[in-house]
Design a protein around this motif. Structure first.
Motif, PDB file in Angstrom:
ATOM      1  N   ALA A  95       3.978 -13.886   4.825  1.00 48.39           N
ATOM      2  CA  ALA A  95       5.353 -13.865   4.147  1.00 48.39           C
ATOM      3  C   ALA A  95       5.130 -13.249   2.820  1.00 48.39           C
ATOM      4  O   ALA A  95       5.919 -12.094   2.470  1.00 48.39           O
ATOM      5  N   SER A  96       3.997 -13.458   2.226  1.00 47.25           N
ATOM      6  CA  SER A  96       3.916 -12.669   0.711  1.00 47.25           C
ATOM      7  C   SER A  96       3.648 -11.214   1.046  1.00 47.25           C
ATOM      8  O   SER A  96       3.955 -10.366   0.126  1.00 47.25           O
ATOM      9  N   GLU A 113       5.436  -7.835  -0.141  1.00 44.10           N
ATOM     10  CA  GLU A 113       4.787  -7.106  -1.299  1.00 44.10           C
ATOM     11  C   GLU A 113       4.459  -5.521  -0.711  1.00 44.10           C
ATOM     12  O   GLU A 113       4.707  -4.601  -1.319  1.00 44.10           O
ATOM     13  N   TYR A 114       4.423  -5.504   0.662  1.00 38.56           N
ATOM     14  CA  TYR A 114       3.886  -4.293   1.287  1.00 38.56           C
ATOM     15  C   TYR A 114       4.727  -3.338   2.245  1.00 38.56           C
ATOM     16  O   TYR A 114       4.520  -2.460   2.892  1.00 38.56           O
ATOM     17  N   ALA A 115       5.905  -4.075   2.696  1.00 41.57           N
ATOM     18  CA  ALA A 115       6.964  -3.700   3.624  1.00 41.57           C
ATOM     19  C   ALA A 115       7.402  -2.356   3.094  1.00 41.57           C
ATOM     20  O   ALA A 115       7.401  -1.236   3.873  1.00 41.57           O
ATOM     21  N   ARG A 116       7.316  -2.017   1.684  1.00 44.17           N
ATOM     22  CA  ARG A 116       8.056  -0.558   1.334  1.00 44.17           C
ATOM     23  C   ARG A 116       6.942   0.515   1.328  1.00 44.17           C
ATOM     24  O   ARG A 116       7.260   1.467   1.305  1.00 44.17           O
ATOM     25  N   PHE A 117       5.587   0.143   1.671  1.00 46.16           N
ATOM     26  CA  PHE A 117       4.626   0.930   2.165  1.00 46.16           C
ATOM     27  C   PHE A 117       4.220   1.162   3.566  1.00 46.16           C
ATOM     28  O   PHE A 117       3.163   1.465   3.774  1.00 46.16           O
ATOM     29  N   LYS A 118       5.304   0.550   4.061  1.00 44.82           N
ATOM     30  CA  LYS A 118       5.279   0.956   5.657  1.00 44.82           C
ATOM     31  C   LYS A 118       3.961   0.004   6.085  1.00 44.82           C
ATOM     32  O   LYS A 118       3.532   0.293   7.179  1.00 44.82           O
ATOM     33  N   GLN A 119       3.553  -1.134   5.721  1.00 44.34           N
ATOM     34  CA  GLN A 119       2.543  -1.924   6.164  1.00 44.34           C
ATOM     35  C   GLN A 119       3.543  -3.149   6.952  1.00 44.34           C
ATOM     36  O   GLN A 119       4.280  -3.909   6.336  1.00 44.34           O
TER      37      GLN A 119
END
Length: 135
Positions: free
Chosen positions: A57-58, A62-68
């Protein structure tokens, strides 16, 4: 148990993320339906596998915006080397705790992984591959 199930996978993930920023990357953590439902004698194992949910979840936030993308696959008892090591009595008891009263097949697991490969719809989620484990 925490070292193997949590700390090492998260350390490896951290190291990979830094090199994959901006490129779609899918991280898949393995969990266990039995661990997530809990059972006698597996308290520490259950705690380690359950802690992945908070980590995913964390990481997703934190990283969805970086395509992760991050996923947990929660596996039930499936037709594998481990299943062959169980006594027939234990195996039958575990199978009876599933809605479909049969073992998950390696093909079922593969198909789940293929779904993750072509879709990001379940990113940040725990996907249960356990034939409706009822615990």
């Amino acid at each position: 148990i925490f070292r193997v199930n949590v700390f090492l996978p998260l350390a490896l993930t951290r190291d990979i993320i830094l090199h994959r920023i901006g490129r779609v990357t899918k991280f898949i953590f393995a969990s266990s339906s039995r661990a997530l439902h809990g059972d006698e004698g597996i308290t520490i194992y259950s705690a380690s596998k359950s802690s992945l949910k908070g980590a995913v979840a964390s990481l997703t936030k934190e990283y969805a915006r970086f395509k992760q993308e991050f996923y947990i696959i929660s596996l039930g008892l499936f037709d594998s080397g481990l299943a062959t090591k169980l006594s027939d009595e234990v195996k039958d008891r575990l199978i009876q705790q599933t809605a479909y009263t049969e073992l998950v097949t390696p093909e079922d697991v593969f198909n789940c992984l293929m779904y993750i490969g072509v879709s990001s719809a379940a990113a940040g989620s725990t996907i249960s591959v356990d034939h409706g484990y009822l615990g």
